[in-house]
Design a protein around this motif. Structure first.
Motif, short mmCIF file in Angstrom:
data_model
loop_
_atom_site.label_atom_id
_atom_site.label_comp_id
_atom_site.label_asym_id
_atom_site.label_seq_id
_atom_site.Cartn_x
_atom_site.Cartn_y
_atom_site.Cartn_z
N LEU A 35 6.38 12.86 6.70
CA LEU A 35 5.64 14.11 6.52
C LEU A 35 6.67 15.19 6.29
O LEU A 35 7.66 15.29 7.03
CB LEU A 35 4.81 14.41 7.77
CG LEU A 35 3.66 13.44 8.05
CD1 LEU A 35 3.25 13.51 9.51
CD2 LEU A 35 2.47 13.73 7.15
N ASP A 36 6.45 16.01 5.28
CA ASP A 36 7.45 16.98 4.83
C ASP A 36 7.04 18.39 5.26
O ASP A 36 6.21 19.03 4.61
CB ASP A 36 7.59 16.89 3.31
CG ASP A 36 8.71 17.78 2.79
OD1 ASP A 36 9.55 18.19 3.59
OD2 ASP A 36 8.73 18.03 1.57
N VAL A 37 7.61 18.87 6.36
CA VAL A 37 7.33 20.24 6.80
C VAL A 37 8.54 21.12 6.51
O VAL A 37 9.67 20.63 6.42
CB VAL A 37 6.97 20.29 8.30
CG1 VAL A 37 5.80 19.40 8.61
CG2 VAL A 37 8.16 19.92 9.16
N THR A 38 8.30 22.40 6.35
CA THR A 38 9.37 23.37 6.15
C THR A 38 9.11 24.59 7.03
O THR A 38 7.98 24.83 7.47
CB THR A 38 9.48 23.83 4.68
OG1 THR A 38 8.33 24.62 4.35
CG2 THR A 38 9.57 22.65 3.73
N VAL A 72 0.87 -1.18 0.00
CA VAL A 72 0.00 0.00 0.00
C VAL A 72 0.90 1.23 0.00
O VAL A 72 1.83 1.32 0.80
CB VAL A 72 -0.93 0.03 1.23
CG1 VAL A 72 -1.77 1.31 1.24
CG2 VAL A 72 -1.83 -1.19 1.26
N TYR A 73 0.64 2.16 -0.90
CA TYR A 73 1.49 3.34 -1.04
C TYR A 73 0.60 4.58 -1.14
O TYR A 73 -0.29 4.65 -1.99
CB TYR A 73 2.37 3.20 -2.28
CG TYR A 73 3.15 4.44 -2.65
CD1 TYR A 73 4.10 4.99 -1.79
CD2 TYR A 73 2.95 5.06 -3.89
CE1 TYR A 73 4.83 6.11 -2.15
CE2 TYR A 73 3.67 6.17 -4.26
CZ TYR A 73 4.61 6.71 -3.39
OH TYR A 73 5.32 7.82 -3.74
N ILE A 74 0.83 5.52 -0.24
CA ILE A 74 0.02 6.74 -0.18
C ILE A 74 0.92 7.93 -0.50
O ILE A 74 2.00 8.07 0.07
CB ILE A 74 -0.58 6.92 1.23
CG1 ILE A 74 -1.45 5.71 1.60
CG2 ILE A 74 -1.39 8.21 1.32
CD1 ILE A 74 -1.84 5.67 3.07
N LYS A 75 0.45 8.75 -1.41
CA LYS A 75 1.20 9.97 -1.73
C LYS A 75 0.20 11.09 -1.97
O LYS A 75 -0.77 10.94 -2.72
CB LYS A 75 2.06 9.78 -2.98
CG LYS A 75 2.94 11.01 -3.28
CD LYS A 75 3.89 10.75 -4.43
CE LYS A 75 4.81 11.95 -4.65
NZ LYS A 75 5.77 11.72 -5.76
N GLY A 76 0.42 12.21 -1.30
CA GLY A 76 -0.50 13.33 -1.44
C GLY A 76 -0.09 14.49 -0.56
O GLY A 76 1.08 14.61 -0.17
N GLU A 77 -1.08 15.32 -0.21
CA GLU A 77 -0.76 16.55 0.53
C GLU A 77 -1.96 16.98 1.37
O GLU A 77 -3.10 16.96 0.92
CB GLU A 77 -0.39 17.65 -0.47
CG GLU A 77 0.06 18.95 0.15
CD GLU A 77 0.47 19.97 -0.92
OE1 GLU A 77 1.68 20.11 -1.17
OE2 GLU A 77 -0.44 20.60 -1.50
N PHE A 78 -1.67 17.34 2.62
CA PHE A 78 -2.67 18.01 3.46
C PHE A 78 -2.54 19.51 3.19
O PHE A 78 -1.42 20.06 3.20
CB PHE A 78 -2.40 17.71 4.93
CG PHE A 78 -2.60 16.27 5.32
CD1 PHE A 78 -3.86 15.79 5.61
CD2 PHE A 78 -1.52 15.39 5.37
CE1 PHE A 78 -4.06 14.46 5.95
CE2 PHE A 78 -1.70 14.07 5.72
CZ PHE A 78 -2.98 13.60 6.00
N GLY A 92 -0.53 25.14 7.23
CA GLY A 92 0.24 25.14 5.99
C GLY A 92 0.24 23.77 5.31
O GLY A 92 -0.11 22.75 5.91
N LYS A 93 0.66 23.73 4.07
CA LYS A 93 0.65 22.48 3.30
C LYS A 93 1.71 21.50 3.83
O LYS A 93 2.84 21.90 4.11
CB LYS A 93 0.90 22.76 1.82
CG LYS A 93 -0.21 23.55 1.15
CD LYS A 93 0.09 23.77 -0.32
CE LYS A 93 -1.06 24.52 -1.00
NZ LYS A 93 -0.78 24.76 -2.45
N ILE A 94 1.31 20.24 3.93
CA ILE A 94 2.24 19.20 4.38
C ILE A 94 2.11 17.99 3.45
O ILE A 94 1.13 17.24 3.51
CB ILE A 94 1.94 18.75 5.83
CG1 ILE A 94 2.08 19.92 6.80
CG2 ILE A 94 2.88 17.62 6.24
CD1 ILE A 94 1.82 19.55 8.25
N PRO A 95 3.10 17.77 2.57
CA PRO A 95 3.10 16.56 1.74
C PRO A 95 3.36 15.32 2.60
O PRO A 95 4.04 15.39 3.64
CB PRO A 95 4.26 16.80 0.77
CG PRO A 95 4.48 18.28 0.79
CD PRO A 95 4.16 18.71 2.18
#
Length: 987
Positions: free
Chosen positions: A451-454, A331-337, A371-374
């Motif tokens: 989770l990718d935050v900046t 199972v592979y999930i890719k997207g963005e909050f 903010g956006k979080i991939p």
């Protein structure tokens, strides 16, 4: 009071105003530094971040244990090859707490200050991470070098700051410049003397005693350790090499002289500290985001140097994840909050990809916008039967997930602790799953991703002051609410036991059924293998019993026939028993299962047993024929016809018995299958019909007809699918069966081909890697030999060196090594060689030199005939050398246990055949051809390449090589190889 007080008189009113200023006690720095660091990995991470901010590409932590290279003490170093610091940088930045250059996130320009690298977003933020060095041990020495500035040394013991009577103004931190590290011993002594001046003051500015009674023990400890601290030679060598290998000879090295016990314990591979070691490894691996697969070359290592071994701690439990691991996810999930409660992306379930969106129905306002979080996440099935991976892939991924599985958070591609640790399940996956696994599908322990935050996108998601996670503010709570409800809803849609859509569950069931079938098939194979192995154990005993009984009966028959006037009735019983034994003899041949390929060990045992059986038949057959002739002479034709008829009938009876036994087994199996088919059919039919009357009675209005029709249709489709998956395939299989096709043999052949292809692929991959390694080593050897040779020549110019005995040994040993390499190196360059006349005598002396040590060690007689010496072969020299090396290398191995070890080279002029014979182990007949197959080898860890390549290269030259057991060639009784010309008809 932690402030200063001033009196100020203003103008004529004589008004007095008290002005107070904050003063800082030294203890505040201790609280901000060591007191704010949660654990060892956090301390190291903070220092590595500072190295990254200084444009380092290599970040290192290294433990040197007492005993390593003669060390008398333990040392711990943290190093980076960044831009380093000048004296003003130390004074104006490093010694100033809370500097704001990083928190402002101002990008520098590409220049000397960035080591001419692309400007980096700063990983540090609060300006106190440098104080983490206080956590790892005391005292501390810092060495730092900046382009254009002298090397700086700073010495300090952070325990000094634990004194609550000291103000920062009272603390001396000694710093000294030096031209190079050769000055370090002298400078280090001066630094310690300067540091000890911190203890000269008895009272602070407020008149208090600096060291009170309850702190005298700390005072004595600091002074004593500073006095005894020294820099041993291996540590000085490390520092020298670290700066030398840096591109611009810059960087920073922190040296802790008495590392904490937790660091020392990391060198132990087992024992009580195993869990702590695992914790440190899991916290420091993935320091920079490996999941993205971007060009982000930051190397982080944690080396352990102990007396017995040196290793990288971070690789000691296996490699961390890479981007390619997402390809293995079931199972592979890719997207963005988007920061407002909505997820937009895709979900891959096995090989099917679906677009997916979700919105959390929570209250939304500006204060909760994060903010956006991939997100990118892989998920590994807990059982192999539910995974689409191969067995090897599943095992490899499962072990990696077990070691490092979790959901990580990276800020600007740097790991945020503690996320990713096994106890850092901040979204509560396991808590929900423990309530009902069928509803809450996702397990924290089986996932891997990030989770990718900046700092730019998510400025309000900040670290706690202890660096132990994100602050629990409104934005953090909004994000966790969105993520938790996203995973709950996604599970309900696709993965739960009662999922709304069956895409994932259908594929999972298909895999489970396939796995179940394969498991049953493997169990059947295993049972047959066990039975075959058991039979191999039993047959020798059966043969001995058969042989003893047969020879006894022959002897009795011979005695009877020797009597004058013997009658048929006297020998009838013996003849009947012999006939029965003749038929039973065929059952002594082991039945090899057709569904699988026997192992080499089983083949070897089978070969030896068949050899014994043939010897037995060859032994008793002449005796039986002799007795038969005597019987014909003694008995009347009437008696012989009776005996013949009985023998004929016994064959008929034996055949009928075998056929009947198998027919009964077939009938029983057919009856069993039909019975089971009827029972399963009945259950399916009942499942469809049992509620028929109840459903009909429930229909009261027209709209219900359509509703119940759809329900019945769905139930029918489901039951039919079950029948198609279980019942119908068996019928189809039986329909395809034919007496003219041996299904077991066909299946066994395909399985054998698959196993062989699988094995060859694994070997090919290993061989390719080996070939690359050989090329690299060859290249490196050329340079290494040149360097060593030049150095030896330089040393030999000194008058005294040549007379030293050890130098003579060194020079001689190097020459021998160089000669061996010279012998070997032409073998790498076959493609560029030309055909030439190669004399047998030259081959012989080449082999004597190549195998000189082995021939001597194993006391081998290496014989050669005059005809071989004089024989000339027109061929590429490396080709013929390679062939002989392979054959003789094998011969030496297989002669190890022989009493006499002989290798002989011969040439038969009449047939133009070269013979390479030895007195080692004989090659079984069934292996004579197999030994030339690619990857076939009987040697432990052998690759099965040498003889294959030898045959191929000789064929290209118009020659061939084969193995034989013919006595006219194999007169030494071991392995024998023949090299001859290829006939035109054979090509």
């Amino acid at each position: 009071m932690l402030y200063r007080q001033f009196m100020l008189r203003l103008s004529e009113n004589q008004l007095l105003i008290t002005i107070m200023q904050f003063r800082t006690k030294a203890r505040a720095v201790d609280l901000l530094g060591k007191g704010q660091i949660a654990d060892l990995p956090t301390a190291i991470t903070e220092l590595w971040k500072n190295g990254y901010d200084a444009y380092a590409d290599n970040l290192n932590a290294e433990l040197f244990k007492k005993g390593y290279q003669g060390l008398e003490n333990d040392y711990f170093l943290i190093s980076d090859d960044g831009k380093g610091m000048s004296s003003s940088d130390i004074l104006d930045k490093w010694l100033v707490l809370g500097t704001d250059s990083k928190s402002r996130a101002e990008l520098e320009i590409e220049s000397e200050e960035t080591l001419w690298k692309r400007p980096r977003v700063k990983a540090g933020e609060k300006g106190i991470g440098r104080l983490s060095i206080a956590f790892v041990g005391n005292p501390m020495l810092m060495l730092t070098k900046k382009i254009g500035y002298p090397l700086q040394a700073v010495y300090f013991d952070w325990r000094l700051l634990e004194n609550y009577n000291l103000f920062l103004d009272d603390v001396i931190i000694p710093t000294r410049p030096m031209d190079d590290l050769e000055e370090l011993p002298r400078v280090f002594k001066a630094l310690k003397e300067e540091f000890l001046k911190n203890f000269d003051k008895e009272f602070n500015l407020d008149g208090q005693a600096v060291w009170e009674n309850n702190q005298k023990e700390l005072l004595d400890q600091i002074i004593n350790e500073t006095t005894k601290t020294l820099i041993e030679e291996p540590i000085l060598d490390f520092a020298v090499k670290w700066f030398e290998k840096s591109k611009y000879n810059t960087g920073t090295v922190f040296l802790a002289f008495n590392p904490i016990d937790q660091i020392i314990d990391l060198s132990e591979r087992d024992g009580d500290g195993l869990e702590d070691r695992k914790f440190v490894i899991s916290s420091l691996t993935g320091f920079v985001n490996p999941f993205k697969g971007v060009d982000f070359h930051i190397n982080s290592t944690f080396l352990i140097n102990a007396e017995q071994e040196s290793f990288d701690l971070l690789n000691s439990r296996g490699n961390f994840f890479t981007k390619s691991d997402f390809d293995l996810a079931d199972v592979y999930i890719k997207g963005e909050f988007d920061g407002n409660g909505t997820f937009q992306g895709s979900v891959r379930m096995y090989d099917k990809v679906v677009d997916y969106s979700y919105t959390n129905p929570r209250k939304k306002d500006r204060r909760s916008f994060y903010g956006k979080i991939p997100i990118e996440l892989g998920y590994s099935q807990g059982e192999e039967k539910s995974s689409a991976l191969t067995e090897n892939q599943f095992v490899a991924l499962k072990s990696k997930v077990a070691e490092y599985g979790g959901l990580y958070i990276f800020r600007d591609d740097f790991r945020v602790l503690p996320y990713g640790r096994e106890n850092a399940d901040f979204l509560g996956f396991e808590q929900r799953r423990s309530k009902r696994a069928g509803t809450f599908y996702f397990s924290y322990r089986r996932m891997y991703g990030y989770l990718d935050v900046t700092r730019d996108r998510n400025p309000n998601l900040k670290d706690k002051s202890s660096r132990e996670g994100l602050i629990n503010n409104a934005q953090y709570r909004a994000f966790t609410s969105d993520a938790i409800n996203f995973f709950i809803t996604l599970a309900q849609d696709y993965f739960a036991t009662e999922a709304k859509q069956s895409l994932f569950l259908d594929k999972k069931k298909e895999l489970n059924d396939e796995h179940k079938a394969l498991k049953a098939d493997k169990a059947r194979d295993k049972a047959e293998k066990i039975a075959f192995t058991k039979s191999l154990n039993e047959y020798p005993k059966k043969l001995e019993e058969h042989q003893a009984r047969y020879e006894r009966l022959l002897s009795e028959l011979e005695d009877k026939l020797a009597s004058i006037g013997v009658t048929y009735s006297e020998v009838e019983q013996i003849l009947d028993e012999l006939q029965k034994l003749d038929i039973d003899l065929k059952n002594l041949i082991p039945k090899v299962p057709k569904r699988y390929k026997p192992t080499e060990t089983q083949k070897e045992r089978l070969y030896k047993f068949e050899d014994r059986l043939n010897n037995y038949i060859n032994l008793v057959k002449p005796k039986r024929e002799s007795v038969n002739r005597k019987a014909q002479d003694k008995l009347e034709i009437r008696d012989l016809k009776i005996d013949f008829t009985k023998r004929y009938n016994s064959y008929i009876s034996s055949l009928e018995k075998e056929l009947t036994t198998n027919r009964v087994a077939l009938e029983n199996k057919v009856d069993e299958l039909i019975k089971e088919y009827i029972e399963r059919s009945r259950r399916l039919t009942n499942a469809l019909s049992e509620n028929k009357e109840g459903v009909i009675n429930e229909i009261l209005v027209k709209d219900q007809v359509l509703f119940f029709s759809l329900e019945v249709e769905n139930l029918y489709s489901s039951l039919l699918a079950q029948a198609q998956a279980t019942l119908f395939p068996l019928v189809e299989h039986i329909n395809r069966l034919s007496f003219d096709i041996n299904e077991e043999q066909v299946q066994g052949a395909y399985k054998a081909q698959y196993d062989q292809m699988k094995y060859q692929w694994e070997q090919t991959r290993d061989t390719a890697q080996l070939g690359i390694a050989v090329e690299i080593i060859d290249h490196e050897f050329n340079q290494l030999y040149a360097k060593i040779n030049n150095q030896l020549k330089t040393l030999s110019d000194y008058n005294d060196i040549s007379s030293i005995k050890e130098f003579g040994f060194l020079e001689k040993n190097f020459k021998q090594l160089e000669d061996k390499y010279a012998l070997l190196s032409p073998l790498y360059r076959i493609s560029g060689a030309l055909n030439k006349e190669v004399e047998g005598n030259a081959i012989y002396h080449y082999l004597l030199k190549f195998f000189e040590n082995l021939i001597s060690e194993y006391n081998i007689t290496f014989d050669v005939t005059e005809s071989f010496k004089k024989h000339i072969i027109i061929i590429k020299e490396p080709v013929i050398h390679t062939v002989f090396i392979n054959v003789i290398n094998n011969a030496i191995y297989w002669m190890r246990n022989s009493e006499q070890r002989i290798i002989k080279l011969d040439y038969l002029g009449e047939t133009k055949e070269i013979i390479i014979a030895n007195s080692g182990e004989k090659i079984p007949d069934y292996r004579l051809d197999k030994i030339f197959e690619l990857f076939y080898s009987q040697r432990p860890n052998g690759r099965g390449i040498g003889l294959y390549l030898s045959k191929q290269s000789l064929n290209e030259a118009g020659l061939d090589i084969y193995a034989t057991n013919e006595k006219k060639y194999n007169y030494l009784g071991g392995a024998c190889f023949i090299i001859n010309q290829i006939n035109i008809g054979d090509v």
